[in-house]
Design a protein around this motif. Structure first.
Motif, PDB file in Angstrom:
ATOM      1  N   ARG A 179       0.991  -1.185   0.053  1.00 46.87           N
ATOM      2  CA  ARG A 179       0.099  -0.023  -0.139  1.00 46.87           C
ATOM      3  C   ARG A 179       0.928   1.296  -0.089  1.00 46.87           C
ATOM      4  O   ARG A 179       2.009   1.286   0.838  1.00 46.87           O
ATOM      5  CB  ARG A 179      -0.895   0.046   1.184  1.00 46.87           C
ATOM      6  CG  ARG A 179      -0.462   0.111   2.593  1.00 46.87           C
ATOM      7  CD  ARG A 179      -1.463   0.469   3.668  1.00 46.87           C
ATOM      8  NE  ARG A 179      -2.541  -0.598   3.610  1.00 46.87           N
ATOM      9  CZ  ARG A 179      -3.645  -0.447   4.070  1.00 46.87           C
ATOM     10  NH1 ARG A 179      -4.233   0.574   4.832  1.00 46.87           N
ATOM     11  NH2 ARG A 179      -4.519  -1.460   4.090  1.00 46.87           N
ATOM     12  N   GLY A 180       0.427   2.245  -0.867  1.00 44.74           N
ATOM     13  CA  GLY A 180       1.202   3.316  -1.114  1.00 44.74           C
ATOM     14  C   GLY A 180       1.931   3.415  -2.129  1.00 44.74           C
ATOM     15  O   GLY A 180       2.551   4.630  -2.652  1.00 44.74           O
ATOM     16  N   TYR A 181       2.673   2.318  -2.664  1.00 41.00           N
ATOM     17  CA  TYR A 181       3.171   2.417  -3.568  1.00 41.00           C
ATOM     18  C   TYR A 181       2.719   2.093  -5.065  1.00 41.00           C
ATOM     19  O   TYR A 181       3.336   1.950  -6.071  1.00 41.00           O
ATOM     20  CB  TYR A 181       4.670   1.235  -3.536  1.00 41.00           C
ATOM     21  CG  TYR A 181       5.526   1.493  -2.451  1.00 41.00           C
ATOM     22  CD1 TYR A 181       6.680   2.332  -2.615  1.00 41.00           C
ATOM     23  CD2 TYR A 181       5.181   1.194  -1.011  1.00 41.00           C
ATOM     24  CE1 TYR A 181       7.195   2.441  -1.674  1.00 41.00           C
ATOM     25  CE2 TYR A 181       6.164   1.694   0.070  1.00 41.00           C
ATOM     26  CZ  TYR A 181       7.216   2.340  -0.471  1.00 41.00           C
ATOM     27  OH  TYR A 181       8.133   2.560   0.707  1.00 41.00           O
ATOM     28  N   SER A 182       1.431   2.012  -4.918  1.00 41.91           N
ATOM     29  CA  SER A 182       0.589   2.050  -6.198  1.00 41.91           C
ATOM     30  C   SER A 182      -0.522   3.123  -5.911  1.00 41.91           C
ATOM     31  O   SER A 182      -1.068   3.221  -5.020  1.00 41.91           O
ATOM     32  CB  SER A 182       0.055   0.731  -6.328  1.00 41.91           C
ATOM     33  OG  SER A 182      -1.080   0.549  -7.290  1.00 41.91           O
ATOM     34  N   ALA A 183      -0.558   3.720  -7.247  1.00 41.84           N
ATOM     35  CA  ALA A 183      -1.519   4.980  -7.289  1.00 41.84           C
ATOM     36  C   ALA A 183      -3.002   4.567  -6.916  1.00 41.84           C
ATOM     37  O   ALA A 183      -3.949   5.184  -6.447  1.00 41.84           O
ATOM     38  CB  ALA A 183      -1.530   5.707  -8.634  1.00 41.84           C
ATOM     39  N   GLY A 184      -3.341   2.895  -7.162  1.00 41.15           N
ATOM     40  CA  GLY A 184      -4.363   2.567  -7.128  1.00 41.15           C
ATOM     41  C   GLY A 184      -4.727   2.075  -5.537  1.00 41.15           C
ATOM     42  O   GLY A 184      -5.947   1.601  -5.047  1.00 41.15           O
ATOM     43  N   ALA A 185      -3.612   2.071  -4.546  1.00 43.78           N
ATOM     44  CA  ALA A 185      -3.588   1.539  -3.418  1.00 43.78           C
ATOM     45  C   ALA A 185      -3.038   2.419  -2.470  1.00 43.78           C
ATOM     46  O   ALA A 185      -2.205   2.019  -1.997  1.00 43.78           O
ATOM     47  CB  ALA A 185      -3.490   0.067  -3.140  1.00 43.78           C
ATOM     48  N   ARG A 186      -3.627   3.764  -2.333  1.00 44.32           N
ATOM     49  CA  ARG A 186      -2.749   4.743  -1.830  1.00 44.32           C
ATOM     50  C   ARG A 186      -3.658   5.673  -1.114  1.00 44.32           C
ATOM     51  O   ARG A 186      -3.957   6.767  -1.099  1.00 44.32           O
ATOM     52  CB  ARG A 186      -1.920   5.652  -2.734  1.00 44.32           C
ATOM     53  CG  ARG A 186      -0.895   6.783  -2.222  1.00 44.32           C
ATOM     54  CD  ARG A 186      -0.309   7.574  -3.333  1.00 44.32           C
ATOM     55  NE  ARG A 186       0.496   6.589  -4.034  1.00 44.32           N
ATOM     56  CZ  ARG A 186       0.961   6.933  -5.247  1.00 44.32           C
ATOM     57  NH1 ARG A 186       0.434   7.946  -5.760  1.00 44.32           N
ATOM     58  NH2 ARG A 186       1.860   6.006  -5.977  1.00 44.32           N
TER      59      ARG A 186
END
Length: 226
Positions: A6-13
Motif C-alpha cells: 500500500r502506498g506504492y501503487s496509485a490505486g492503493a494509496r
C-alpha cells in the motif's frame, strides 16, 4: 510474486497516516497471499521474503501468522525487539545510525528525500534514477512511502518472539542497521533460525548482490519442499 504494498501503487494509496499502521500492512500481505494461492491452486502456506520496511512487515506476519508460512526470509531488518533494545540504549551507535528516521517523519521529509535520494542510492541501486523520477513526477508516491515511517510502527519493544522458521540475511557494512541488533535478533526467534552475514556488503542487498540473494532464497525454498 513481487507485489506493490500500500502506498506504492496509485490505486492503493490511502491518505491517512493511520492507514499505514502495522495491522493494516500485515492484513494486506495475508489477504494478497490468500488471493494468489487461490488463483494458482496451491496450498494454503507460502514463503515470505521482505527487505527494510518490508522486512518489518515480514517479521510481523511471522509473529502473528506462523501457521501460514513455509519459510520466512528477512533482508537487513532485525527483529523489532533487537532493534529497539539497541536504539533505546543511551549512547548506542544505533541512535546515530537511525537519525534519518526523525527527519523523514517530519514535515520536511519529502524535500529531504528529493534532495538526497540519488546521493544515497546512486552507485548502489542500479535503477536509482528511475526511483527518483517516479517520486519527482508523482509526489503522492513519496508521501505515501514516508507515511510508513510516520505511522511509527517499528521502534516499540514488546515480548513477542517468532516461532516460524526464519532466515535472516544481513550485510556487515550496513550503515543503518548495525551489528548489535543483527546478532541479538536470534534471541527473539524460538523456531528454526539461520543467520547469514554477508561480509563487506551494506543495506540494499538485493541490489548489491542479487545473485547471492537469489541463491540463498533458492536454497531456503528447496530445503522446505518436503
Amino acid at each position: 510474486m513481487a507485489v506493490d504494498q500500500r502506498g506504492y501503487s496509485a490505486g492503493a494509496r490511502p491518505d491517512s497516516i493511520a492507514d499505514y499502521a502495522i495491522a493494516n500492512l500485515v492484513s494486506d500481505i495475508v489477504g494478497m497471499a490468500a488471493t494468489l494461492l487461490t488463483q494458482t491452486g496451491n496450498n494454503t502456506k507460502f514463503h515470505l521474503v521482505g527487505h527494510d520496511m518490508g522486512g518489518s512487515v515480514t517479521w510481523a506476519v511471522a509473529e502473528q501468522h506462523p501457521e501460514l508460512l513455509i519459510s520466512t526470509t528477512v533482508l537487513s531488518t532485525p527483529h523489532k525487539n533487537a532493534f529497539a533494545a539497541a536504539y533505546n540504549m543511551s549512547g548506542n551507535p544505533q541512535q546515530a545510525a537511525s537519525s534519518y528516521i526523525s527527519v523523514l517523519q517530519g514535515s520536511g521529509g519529502e524535500a529531504f528525500m528529493l534532495a538526497n535520494f540519488y546521493g544515497s542510492y546512486g552507485g548502489v541501486v542500479p535503477d536509482a534514477t528511475l526511483f527518483v523520477s517516479r517520486f519527482q513526477n508523482d509526489p503522492g508516491a513519496l508521501t505515501a512511502a514516508l507515511n510508513w515511517y510516520r505511522a511509527e510502527n517499528f521502534t516499540a519493544e514488546d515480548g513477542t518472539v517468532v516461532t516460524a522458521p526464519v532466515t535472516y540475511i544481513w550485510g556487515s557494512q550496513d550503515p543503518f542497521l548495525l551489528k548489535e541488533s543483527a546478532v541479538n535478533t536470534a534471541n527473539f526467534c524460538s523456531g528454526p533460525y539461520q543467520f547469514v552475514q554477508l561480509p563487506g556488503h551494506a543495506h540494499f542487498l538485493a541490489d548489491e548482490v542479487p545473485q547471492d540473494i537469489a541463491s540463498l532464497l533458492q536454497q531456503q525454498f528447496a530445503a522446505k519442499l518436503t
